[in-house]
Design a protein around this motif. Structure first.
Motif, PDB file in Angstrom:
ATOM      1  N   LEU A   1     -13.281  40.566 -40.850  1.00  0.00           N
ATOM      2  CA  LEU A   1     -14.586  41.149 -41.158  1.00  0.00           C
ATOM      3  C   LEU A   1     -15.644  40.066 -41.371  1.00  0.00           C
ATOM      4  CD1 LEU A   1     -13.632  44.060 -43.571  1.00  0.00           C
ATOM      5  CD2 LEU A   1     -14.322  44.218 -41.170  1.00  0.00           C
ATOM      6  N   ALA A   2     -15.259  38.969 -41.989  1.00  0.00           N
ATOM      7  CA  ALA A   2     -16.198  37.864 -42.226  1.00  0.00           C
ATOM      8  C   ALA A   2     -16.604  37.195 -40.917  1.00  0.00           C
ATOM      9  CB  ALA A   2     -15.586  36.835 -43.176  1.00  0.00           C
ATOM     10  N   GLY A   3     -15.751  37.286 -39.901  1.00  0.00           N
ATOM     11  CA  GLY A   3     -16.024  36.653 -38.622  1.00  0.00           C
ATOM     12  C   GLY A   3     -16.851  37.490 -37.669  1.00  0.00           C
ATOM     13  N   GLN A   4     -17.210  38.702 -38.064  1.00  0.00           N
ATOM     14  CA  GLN A   4     -18.021  39.577 -37.211  1.00  0.00           C
ATOM     15  C   GLN A   4     -19.305  39.930 -37.944  1.00  0.00           C
ATOM     16  OE1 GLN A   4     -16.114  42.827 -35.133  1.00  0.00           O
ATOM     17  NE2 GLN A   4     -14.128  41.996 -35.713  1.00  0.00           N
ATOM     18  N   THR A   5     -20.396  39.911 -37.220  1.00  0.00           N
ATOM     19  CA  THR A   5     -21.696  40.188 -37.823  1.00  0.00           C
ATOM     20  C   THR A   5     -22.290  41.479 -37.272  1.00  0.00           C
ATOM     21  OG1 THR A   5     -22.971  39.018 -36.124  1.00  0.00           O
ATOM     22  CG2 THR A   5     -22.136  37.690 -37.994  1.00  0.00           C
ATOM     23  N   ILE A   6     -23.349  41.899 -37.923  1.00  0.00           N
ATOM     24  CA  ILE A   6     -24.105  43.060 -37.421  1.00  0.00           C
ATOM     25  C   ILE A   6     -24.609  42.765 -36.010  1.00  0.00           C
ATOM     26  CG2 ILE A   6     -26.193  44.461 -37.783  1.00  0.00           C
ATOM     27  CD1 ILE A   6     -23.859  45.116 -39.719  1.00  0.00           C
ATOM     28  N   ALA A   7     -25.038  41.525 -35.757  1.00  0.00           N
ATOM     29  CA  ALA A   7     -25.490  41.151 -34.411  1.00  0.00           C
ATOM     30  C   ALA A   7     -24.360  41.284 -33.393  1.00  0.00           C
ATOM     31  CB  ALA A   7     -26.036  39.723 -34.420  1.00  0.00           C
ATOM     32  N   ASP A   8     -23.140  40.923 -33.785  1.00  0.00           N
ATOM     33  CA  ASP A   8     -21.990  41.082 -32.885  1.00  0.00           C
ATOM     34  C   ASP A   8     -21.757  42.546 -32.542  1.00  0.00           C
ATOM     35  OD1 ASP A   8     -21.471  38.308 -33.049  1.00  0.00           O
ATOM     36  OD2 ASP A   8     -20.087  38.586 -34.742  1.00  0.00           O
ATOM     37  N   VAL A   9     -21.842  43.401 -33.554  1.00  0.00           N
ATOM     38  CA  VAL A   9     -21.657  44.841 -33.329  1.00  0.00           C
ATOM     39  C   VAL A   9     -22.759  45.353 -32.405  1.00  0.00           C
ATOM     40  CG1 VAL A   9     -21.638  47.124 -34.415  1.00  0.00           C
ATOM     41  CG2 VAL A   9     -20.415  45.215 -35.488  1.00  0.00           C
ATOM     42  N   CYS A  10     -23.998  44.964 -32.684  1.00  0.00           N
ATOM     43  CA  CYS A  10     -25.122  45.379 -31.827  1.00  0.00           C
ATOM     44  C   CYS A  10     -24.868  44.961 -30.377  1.00  0.00           C
ATOM     45  CB  CYS A  10     -26.434  44.767 -32.320  1.00  0.00           C
ATOM     46  SG  CYS A  10     -27.063  45.471 -33.850  1.00  0.00           S
ATOM     47  N   ALA A  11     -24.441  43.717 -30.175  1.00  0.00           N
ATOM     48  CA  ALA A  11     -24.201  43.212 -28.820  1.00  0.00           C
ATOM     49  C   ALA A  11     -23.097  44.001 -28.117  1.00  0.00           C
ATOM     50  CB  ALA A  11     -23.850  41.727 -28.872  1.00  0.00           C
ATOM     51  N   THR A  12     -22.044  44.337 -28.831  1.00  0.00           N
ATOM     52  CA  THR A  12     -20.951  45.111 -28.234  1.00  0.00           C
ATOM     53  C   THR A  12     -21.424  46.502 -27.839  1.00  0.00           C
ATOM     54  OG1 THR A  12     -19.302  43.866 -29.483  1.00  0.00           O
ATOM     55  CG2 THR A  12     -18.606  46.000 -28.597  1.00  0.00           C
ATOM     56  N   VAL A  13     -22.167  47.146 -28.726  1.00  0.00           N
ATOM     57  CA  VAL A  13     -22.702  48.480 -28.406  1.00  0.00           C
ATOM     58  C   VAL A  13     -23.638  48.385 -27.207  1.00  0.00           C
ATOM     59  CG1 VAL A  13     -24.112  50.406 -29.223  1.00  0.00           C
ATOM     60  CG2 VAL A  13     -22.431  49.362 -30.752  1.00  0.00           C
ATOM     61  N   GLU A  14     -24.475  47.356 -27.188  1.00  0.00           N
ATOM     62  CA  GLU A  14     -25.437  47.195 -26.083  1.00  0.00           C
ATOM     63  C   GLU A  14     -24.727  46.985 -24.753  1.00  0.00           C
ATOM     64  OE1 GLU A  14     -28.146  44.135 -27.469  1.00  0.00           O
ATOM     65  OE2 GLU A  14     -28.599  45.351 -29.240  1.00  0.00           O
ATOM     66  N   ARG A  15     -23.572  46.297 -24.753  1.00  0.00           N
ATOM     67  CA  ARG A  15     -22.797  46.136 -23.512  1.00  0.00           C
ATOM     68  C   ARG A  15     -22.192  47.463 -23.078  1.00  0.00           C
ATOM     69  NH1 ARG A  15     -21.210  41.535 -26.003  1.00  0.00           N
ATOM     70  NH2 ARG A  15     -19.182  42.345 -26.642  1.00  0.00           N
TER      71      ARG A  15
END
Length: 153
Positions: free
Chosen positions: A125-139
């Motif tokens: 959880l510490a290694g994943q950010t809100i930006a990472d989640v946003c990027a995955t959803v955007e892909r």
């Protein structure tokens, strides 16, 4: 883990896309959540420095930091608190051959296994950010950020 964690994470993603303050009632309406309960979770995020609360008619909640600097663990900890998920209560001391004076949380094999699992979970959880989640959803759903921005107006 409470449902408030899920609500808080989704709200942070939406706020990252919207890029401006949004009122708690509007944020709650997006998923059909109870506004008062969501507002309590949002206040937890404000206290943790994840969100800011902006007063006034154009106010609401906004991300306080760049989405790349907000880990999923930050959000989980803001909602659930920092305490371990598993708490060894030392029931081994109450077994027929137990030693009530032993330090069971540090010697119990089950407690150690749970501690290792939780540390791995927290590291992930510490290694994943809100930006990472946003990027995955955007892909996966390229139109989602724009659809979300339009919905919030």
């Amino acid at each position: 883990m409470s449902e408030g964690v899920e609500w808080a994470l989704h709200t942070c993603v939406n706020l990252a896309w919207v890029g401006r303050p949004v009122g708690s009632a509007r944020l709650a309406a997006f998923y059909g959540l109870p506004p008062a309960y969501l507002n309590k979770r949002l206040q937890n995020l404000v206290r943790a420095g994840i969100l800011t609360s902006v007063p006034g008619p154009k106010g609401g909640f906004a991300l306080a930091r760049d989405p790349a600097s907000i880990s999923l663990l930050d959000v989980v900890t803001a909602i659930e608190g920092p305490d371990p998920a598993f708490r060894c209560t030392g029931i081994l001391g109450d077994s027929p051959w137990g030693d009530k004076t032993a330090d069971h949380p540090s010697t119990c094999v089950i407690a150690a296994a749970m501690r290792r699992a939780e540390l791995a979970w927290r590291r992930e959880l510490a290694g994943q950010t809100i930006a990472d989640v946003c990027a995955t959803v955007e892909r996966r759903a390229p139109g989602e950020p724009e659809r979300t921005r339009r919905w919030f107006g």
